[in-house]
Design a protein around this motif. Structure first.
Motif, short mmCIF file in Angstrom:
data_model
loop_
_atom_site.label_atom_id
_atom_site.label_comp_id
_atom_site.label_asym_id
_atom_site.label_seq_id
_atom_site.Cartn_x
_atom_site.Cartn_y
_atom_site.Cartn_z
N SER B 22 0.81 -1.22 0.00
CA SER B 22 0.00 0.00 0.00
C SER B 22 0.84 1.26 0.00
O SER B 22 0.41 2.28 0.53
CB SER B 22 -0.95 -0.03 1.20
N LEU B 23 2.03 1.20 -0.61
CA LEU B 23 2.81 2.42 -0.73
C LEU B 23 2.12 3.29 -1.77
O LEU B 23 1.77 2.79 -2.85
CB LEU B 23 4.23 2.09 -1.20
N TYR B 24 1.87 4.55 -1.45
CA TYR B 24 1.22 5.39 -2.46
C TYR B 24 1.86 6.77 -2.52
O TYR B 24 2.63 7.17 -1.66
CB TYR B 24 -0.29 5.49 -2.21
N PHE B 25 1.53 7.47 -3.61
CA PHE B 25 2.01 8.83 -3.80
C PHE B 25 0.91 9.58 -4.53
O PHE B 25 -0.06 9.01 -5.00
CB PHE B 25 3.32 8.83 -4.60
N HIS B 26 1.08 10.89 -4.62
CA HIS B 26 0.08 11.72 -5.28
C HIS B 26 0.57 12.17 -6.64
O HIS B 26 1.74 12.46 -6.83
CB HIS B 26 -0.24 12.94 -4.41
N LYS B 33 4.49 10.41 -14.02
CA LYS B 33 5.47 9.91 -13.06
C LYS B 33 6.20 8.72 -13.67
O LYS B 33 5.56 7.79 -14.16
CB LYS B 33 4.78 9.45 -11.78
N LEU B 126 1.18 1.94 -5.76
CA LEU B 126 1.99 1.24 -6.77
C LEU B 126 2.86 0.16 -6.14
O LEU B 126 3.38 0.33 -5.05
CB LEU B 126 2.87 2.27 -7.49
N ASP B 127 2.97 -0.92 -6.87
CA ASP B 127 3.81 -2.02 -6.41
C ASP B 127 4.47 -2.64 -7.64
O ASP B 127 3.78 -3.06 -8.56
CB ASP B 127 2.93 -3.05 -5.69
#
Lengths: 202, 220
Positions: B22-26, B33, B126-127
């Motif tokens: 559950s690593l996320y970014f905006h 990106k 993203l994974d």
């Protein structure tokens, strides 16, 4: 968010991204209390190979803050439930963009047999396999860091190569231009003097 | 009744996501990106992503949005596009590298509906799994009917395979590095010689030219 509530183990994330100049990139992760986490980062290419890094817990308390670091590894145990945030900043740089690699490990790796209840202890063969697996994991990790350092060296070498070519040609050109203009200027001094003498004469 | 629906919804989400990191970014609306993966050849990469849109009314991120897609583009080390596809708000992309080197994975949203974003940011989970991590061991165990020990050994074999590929790639990289250094060495050598020759030749030409010039002007 519901994803982590039922999932006991969360896989680690390993990413390499480009950080433009004057930019800041943040990543977030929801972590359960008591999980041991490790954040490792390395600057691969760009400028002086340094970046600012900052790790904050859900309440905004800064757990880790370093300015202009090339490589570091930080381990912590989550004291609170919630969203942890870590940011990489290149705001101090005016024109160099950087490539940053980071590896954020949260908790343990998922076991190979998640559905099994481990009633019996591992046999010798199985525990040997487990220790080999752990050793190989660290080999792969070292390989990654070696590759990043080699990429750094390689990008510097390629940069040097193009710069040598560019400046050599530039310098040869400047040399020619300066020497020819020197001669032309010197000639013009003597030519001018002659015309002024003739003008004074008449 | 409301709690039952919520529970069902939770279960559904979990079954679907099956523990995706559950690593996320905006990401902004028109923002692109890109992530770099430096991998040896014949390595498989599986990427999973999930997007969430910020709902200004509820002031939170919605679990899933209809009509919102992400455009995924993958370029190989020679800048050739090997994957260029549009996926929905959740997606899974797979590719295998045929050339060793830096592959670039770029994501950007296909916001056709301007109103959806409304100046907000999109949250992207993203994974990316590389090489050995792409293997689904439960599936392999079921397909080949492996015992626990056999599966563990299989995992070790896959890991060692990955290490071997990386070492091979390292040899190729080192060769390139050596070639670059040799080229720089040659260039420095030749250009120093050429520049010294130019300097000497120019010096001679200057003196000879000026001497003939002054002789013509009857100053010497």
């Amino acid at each position: 968010m519901s994803g982590f509530l039922l999932c006991g183990w969360v896989l680690g994330s390993e990413l390499t991204f480009e950080l433009p100049d004057n930019a800041k990139q943040c990543f977030y992760e929801d972590i359960i209390i008591g999980t041991k986490c490790t954040l490792e980062f390395q600057v691969v290419t760009g400028g002086h190979y340094d970046v600012d890094c900052r790790l904050e817990d859900p309440d905004g308390t800064v757990l880790y803050k370093e300015m202009k670091k090339q490589y570091d590894s930080f381990t912590f145990t989550a004291a609170k439930n919630g969203t942890y945030k870590f940011c990489f900043s290149n705001e101090f740089s005016t024109f160099t963009h950087k490539t940053v690699y980071f590896d954020f490990q949260v908790g343990e790796d998922p076991p190979l047999f998640p559905n099994e209840n481990r009633v019996t202890a591992l046999t010798q063969m199985e525990s040997a396999c487990v220790s080999i697996h752990e050793a190989l994991k660290s080999v792969i990790d070292y390989q990654t860091h070696f590759r990043l350092r080699e990429a750094q060296g390689r990008s510097r070498a390629e940069d040097l190569n193009t710069r040598v070519a560019f400046w050599s040609i530039g310098e040869a050109f400047i040399l020619l231009v300066v020497s020819i203009s020197q001669v032309v200027l010197l000639r013009s001094f003597f030519s001018d003097k002659k015309t002024t003498t003739t003008r004074v004469g008449s | 009744r409301c709690t039952l629906v919520l529970l069902f919804f939770f279960l559904l989400l979990n079954v679907y996501y099956s523990c995706v990191s559950s690593l996320y970014f905006h990401i902004g609306e028109t923002e692109k990106k890109c992530f770099i993966e430096e991998i040896p050849d014949e390595t498989m990469i599986i990427g999973n992503y999930r997007t969430q849109l910020y709902d200004k009314q509820k002031e939170e991120y919605l679990p899933a949005t209809q009509g919102l897609g992400m455009f995924v583009e993958v370029k190989d080390p020679d800048e050739k596009v090997i994957l260029s596809r549009q996926y929905g708000s959740e997606g899974r992309f797979t590719f295998t590298s045929h050339t060793p080197g830096e592959h670039q994975i770029c994501l950007h949203s296909n916001s056709s509906k301007f109103a959806l974003f409304a100046g907000g940011m999109l949250r992207v989970h993203l994974d990316i799994q590389v090489g050995e991590h792409t293997n689904n061991y439960a599936e392999i165990a079921a397909k080949d009917k492996l015992t626990e020990l056999q599966l563990r050994v299989r995992q070790l074999v896959e890991q060692v395979d990955q290490i071997q590929k990386e070492q091979n790639y390292q040899r190729y990289r080192e060769e390139r590095f050596r070639q670059t250094s040799e080229s720089t060495n040659q260039r420095v050598l030749w250009w120093s010689i050429v520049q010294t020759l130019i300097l000497v030749a120019i010096g001679f030409w200057q003196m000879r030219h000026l001497k003939s010039f002054f002789e013509a002007k009857k100053l010497v």
